[in-house]
Design a protein around this motif. Structure first.
Motif, PDB file in Angstrom:
ATOM      1  N   ASP A   1      20.693  19.312  41.699  1.00 57.94           N
ATOM      2  CA  ASP A   1      21.890  18.509  40.450  1.00 57.94           C
ATOM      3  C   ASP A   1      21.534  17.544  40.547  1.00 57.94           C
ATOM      4  OD1 ASP A   1      23.688  18.879  38.949  1.00 57.94           O
ATOM      5  OD2 ASP A   1      25.281  18.915  40.542  1.00 57.94           O
ATOM      6  N   ASP A   2      21.672  16.526  39.137  1.00 60.93           N
ATOM      7  CA  ASP A   2      21.960  15.603  38.955  1.00 60.93           C
ATOM      8  C   ASP A   2      20.531  15.293  39.287  1.00 60.93           C
ATOM      9  OD1 ASP A   2      24.083  15.299  37.575  1.00 60.93           O
ATOM     10  OD2 ASP A   2      25.102  14.726  39.894  1.00 60.93           O
ATOM     11  N   VAL A   3      19.253  15.712  38.315  1.00 63.88           N
ATOM     12  CA  VAL A   3      17.836  15.290  39.269  1.00 63.88           C
ATOM     13  C   VAL A   3      17.015  14.007  38.237  1.00 63.88           C
ATOM     14  CG1 VAL A   3      15.520  16.072  38.626  1.00 63.88           C
ATOM     15  CG2 VAL A   3      17.225  17.363  39.282  1.00 63.88           C
ATOM     16  N   ALA A   4      17.168  13.058  38.398  1.00 64.11           N
ATOM     17  CA  ALA A   4      16.493  11.737  37.897  1.00 64.11           C
ATOM     18  C   ALA A   4      15.270  11.329  38.104  1.00 64.11           C
ATOM     19  CB  ALA A   4      17.792  10.691  38.037  1.00 64.11           C
ATOM     20  N   ILE A   5      14.998  10.928  37.091  1.00 60.00           N
ATOM     21  CA  ILE A   5      13.328  10.866  37.621  1.00 60.00           C
ATOM     22  C   ILE A   5      13.304   8.698  37.114  1.00 60.00           C
ATOM     23  CG2 ILE A   5      11.182  10.739  37.317  1.00 60.00           C
ATOM     24  CD1 ILE A   5      11.156  13.691  36.517  1.00 60.00           C
ATOM     25  N   TYR A   6      12.480   8.057  37.609  1.00 54.21           N
ATOM     26  CA  TYR A   6      12.812   6.717  37.639  1.00 54.21           C
ATOM     27  C   TYR A   6      11.173   6.219  36.883  1.00 54.21           C
ATOM     28  CZ  TYR A   6      17.382   6.724  38.464  1.00 54.21           C
ATOM     29  OH  TYR A   6      18.828   7.223  39.516  1.00 54.21           O
ATOM     30  N   PRO A   7      11.178   4.750  35.818  1.00 51.52           N
ATOM     31  CA  PRO A   7       9.489   4.912  36.018  1.00 51.52           C
ATOM     32  C   PRO A   7       9.155   3.286  36.621  1.00 51.52           C
ATOM     33  CG  PRO A   7      11.037   3.608  34.637  1.00 51.52           C
ATOM     34  CD  PRO A   7      12.100   4.885  34.866  1.00 51.52           C
ATOM     35  N   ARG A   8      10.313   2.946  38.026  1.00 56.40           N
ATOM     36  CA  ARG A   8      10.031   1.885  39.151  1.00 56.40           C
ATOM     37  C   ARG A   8      10.417   2.156  40.732  1.00 56.40           C
ATOM     38  NH1 ARG A   8      13.671   1.292  35.595  1.00 56.40           N
ATOM     39  NH2 ARG A   8      16.151   0.518  36.005  1.00 56.40           N
ATOM     40  N   ALA A   9      10.609   1.925  41.479  1.00 53.56           N
ATOM     41  CA  ALA A   9      10.536   2.474  42.377  1.00 53.56           C
ATOM     42  C   ALA A   9      12.511   1.404  42.845  1.00 53.56           C
ATOM     43  CB  ALA A   9      10.203   1.741  43.705  1.00 53.56           C
ATOM     44  N   LEU A  10      13.610   1.897  42.522  1.00 58.96           N
ATOM     45  CA  LEU A  10      14.891   2.181  43.545  1.00 58.96           C
ATOM     46  C   LEU A  10      15.203   1.581  45.192  1.00 58.96           C
ATOM     47  CD1 LEU A  10      17.227   4.606  42.166  1.00 58.96           C
ATOM     48  CD2 LEU A  10      16.359   2.613  41.352  1.00 58.96           C
ATOM     49  N   THR A  11      15.598   0.546  45.060  1.00 61.04           N
ATOM     50  CA  THR A  11      15.010   0.317  46.422  1.00 61.04           C
ATOM     51  C   THR A  11      16.262   0.683  47.139  1.00 61.04           C
ATOM     52  OG1 THR A  11      17.136  -1.602  46.548  1.00 61.04           O
ATOM     53  CG2 THR A  11      14.910  -2.304  45.788  1.00 61.04           C
ATOM     54  N   ALA A  12      16.064   0.593  48.972  1.00 60.40           N
ATOM     55  CA  ALA A  12      16.797   1.025  49.329  1.00 60.40           C
ATOM     56  C   ALA A  12      18.100   1.235  49.575  1.00 60.40           C
ATOM     57  CB  ALA A  12      16.281   1.067  51.479  1.00 60.40           C
ATOM     58  N   ASP A  13      18.751   0.020  48.856  1.00 59.56           N
ATOM     59  CA  ASP A  13      20.112  -1.121  48.867  1.00 59.56           C
ATOM     60  C   ASP A  13      20.740   0.050  47.237  1.00 59.56           C
ATOM     61  OD1 ASP A  13      19.878  -2.054  50.456  1.00 59.56           O
ATOM     62  OD2 ASP A  13      19.602  -3.566  49.816  1.00 59.56           O
ATOM     63  N   GLN A  14      19.646   0.390  46.640  1.00 59.43           N
ATOM     64  CA  GLN A  14      20.643   1.046  45.436  1.00 59.43           C
ATOM     65  C   GLN A  14      20.290   3.041  45.300  1.00 59.43           C
ATOM     66  OE1 GLN A  14      17.136  -0.608  42.771  1.00 59.43           O
ATOM     67  NE2 GLN A  14      18.720  -0.955  41.510  1.00 59.43           N
ATOM     68  N   ALA A  15      19.554   3.320  46.501  1.00 59.18           N
ATOM     69  CA  ALA A  15      19.999   4.259  46.556  1.00 59.18           C
ATOM     70  C   ALA A  15      20.504   4.782  47.706  1.00 59.18           C
ATOM     71  CB  ALA A  15      18.130   5.024  47.354  1.00 59.18           C
ATOM     72  N   ILE A  16      21.675   4.124  48.717  1.00 59.10           N
ATOM     73  CA  ILE A  16      22.559   3.921  49.578  1.00 59.10           C
ATOM     74  C   ILE A  16      23.306   4.087  48.443  1.00 59.10           C
ATOM     75  CG2 ILE A  16      23.630   2.866  51.127  1.00 59.10           C
ATOM     76  CD1 ILE A  16      21.095   1.747  52.404  1.00 59.10           C
TER      77      ILE A  16
END
Length: 502
Positions: free
Chosen positions: A478-493
């Motif tokens: 569910d809620d599958v997202a693909i980004y053209p750049r790397a999210l930081t660990a803080d953003q992922a958290i």
């Protein structure tokens, strides 16, 4: 040449902006002299109330009564060596403090002992910490643009532009500003010329009694001082140098002294320890704020519907499981059919994406299967395949390069039939696998060079470590997202905290 009034307005505006920047930097750093602690907000979980790059200054908590609603700066209990900025939700009888981020649905899982409290939030200085965030994220373009902008302000405020041009001298006024001296000088010159002609006619050595002595100094004359222009230029250069040094020193002090904090923080007030709560943003808003190139929410009967509207997608055997989603009543992508896959049909040319993030929520009781990755073919089994996340023996694997020479693996298993949040990212700084807010980091490795497609679900895994032997994923995502750049660990958290089940 620009007239004097437009120039004056430009110079004054430049100085106001420049001193405004200096004032923000001052308020972000000066409280350190009082023993207060400035921290830079590095996550966007409280936007728009608190922006990434704001600096929050905290007072020493010693001797202060702590009460619910105050914002605390504490040692992060879940990330060693880092700081956390959250609000007091409650206090236990033991004295331990329960915190909660305003954007979070639930309170923090780990209580905070009083000795872990670093400070109480008191002062917010907007935006001045943005360069610190850009440095952390290696965002060189905004750093360059900001540096050039500050340099331009200094040049306008103190440089040659601020000194160029001489105001026109009004009629009847000499450059020195003495009224009437212009007419006197002109009349004196005419009289001198006439007397000089008479003097020549009378012959050498003759002095006319009415002719002023050329060697005498007239009290109303104002000769130009030879060094005046040079001294003005030197003063302007010195002013520009002083302005540059001051801005550089304050910003450098801020960059060195202001520590980052993981701010599930709130508020717009600039003073006082009472910060008002903000409503938690929906999970989809948090995702869309970070600008994915594709986002599949499975909230319609079409599994290929992309909420960003920018990535044409084709599904092969994927269906929407209505009412089975991560949120009550929501849908999910069902990948259980053999060989079911969903492909972003936009071809990514050789060498393929080098910076990217793959994000999804997964739920399964199966032991293995491919979740998401990059492949050389739009359907069927790809001949070239990497940048892949898969499940094997219940553990999650994320690898890049041919057959995954750079690989991150979880220690625990995640095939327990519950929803789990998975983020896999890669850039020049390294690889990151973040599962339910827990971070595993590794070297960047080398991605395999080929053109291809992002694919969800089935594709080749032959030759990869702990090959699950089944390349289809028997479960829900569910809620599958693909980004053209790397999210930081803080953003992922922050994404996990915004979307974790209540």
């Amino acid at each position: 040449m620009i007239g004097s009034w437009p120039r004056l307005i430009t110079v004054v505006a430049a100085r106001i902006l420049l001193f405004g920047i200096l004032g923000l930097a001052f308020w972000a750093t000066a409280p350190m002299l009082l023993g207060w602690t400035p921290t830079t907000v590095v996550t966007g979980s409280m936007r728009p109330a608190i922006q990434v790059g704001d600096v929050v200054v905290s007072q020493d908590p010693d001797g202060r009564q702590l009460r619910p609603g105050q914002v605390l700066l504490v040692d992060d209990p879940d990330q060693r060596g880092k700081l956390r900025l959250h609000r007091i939700d409650s206090q236990q009888p033991s004295g331990e403090i329960i915190l909660k981020g305003d954007a979070n649905a639930k309170v923090d899982s780990t209580p905070i002992p009083r000795e872990s409290v670093r400070g109480v939030g008191t002062l917010r200085v907007p935006f001045i910490g943005a360069p610190i965030v850009w440095l952390r994220e290696r965002a060189w373009l905004p750093l360059l643009v900001t540096g050039l902008g500050v340099a331009g302000l200094i040049a306008l405020a103190f440089g040659r532009f601020a000194r160029s041009g001489t105001p026109s001298t009004p009629a009847g006024e000499s450059p020195s500003g003495t009224p009437g001296s212009g007419q006197r000088d002109s009349a004196d010159r005419e009289a001198t010329d006439r007397d000089a002609a008479d003097h020549d006619a009378a012959g050498p050595g003759t002095h006319h009694p009415d002719t002023p002595n050329p060697d005498a100094t007239r009290p109303d004359s104002h000769p130009r001082t030879p060094g005046r222009g040079r001294r003005g230029r030197h003063r302007g250069i010195a002013g520009a140098a002083a302005g540059t040094a001051t801005v550089t020193a304050l910003l450098a002090t801020a960059a060195v002294a202001i520590a980052p904090a993981h701010a599930m923080f709130s508020d717009t007030t600039s003073r006082g320890a009472s910060f008002t709560s903000a409503a938690a943003p929906p999970y989809r808003d948090v995702v869309l704020a970070d600008q994915p190139l594709a986002f599949y929410e499975a909230e319609t009967t079409d599994p290929a519907k992309d909420s960003t509207g920018q990535s044409p997608t084709r599904s092969y055997g994927v269906t929407v499981a209505q009412g089975a989603g991560r949120e009550p009543g929501g849908g999910a992508l069902n990948l259980s059919a053999p060989l079911s896959t969903q492909t972003l049909t936009t071809f990514r040319p050789d060498p393929g994406p080098r910076e990217f993030t793959l994000e999804l929520w997964m739920k399964t009781t199966a032991s293995g299967g491919r979740l998401i990755g990059f492949g050389g073919s739009a359907e069927g089994a790809s001949g070239l395949y990497d940048r892949v996340v898969y499940l094997s023996g219940g553990r999650l694997f994320f690898g890049v390069g041919p057959w995954g020479p750079t690989m991150l693996v979880t220690a625990g298993t995640f095939n327990d039939g519950n929803w789990h949040h998975v983020v896999a990212a890669r850039d020049a700084a390294g690889t990151r696998l973040v599962v339910d807010g827990k971070v595993i980091s590794g070297p960047p490795g080398e991605t395999q060079n080929y053109g291809g497609y992002w694919r969800i679900g089935y594709d080749n895994l032959g030759g990869w470590r702990a090959d699950p032997l089944t390349t289809s994923f028997n479960g829900l995502v569910d809620d599958v997202a693909i980004y053209p750049r790397a999210l930081t660990a803080d953003q992922a958290i922050a994404h996990y905290q915004a979307g974790r089940p209540g």
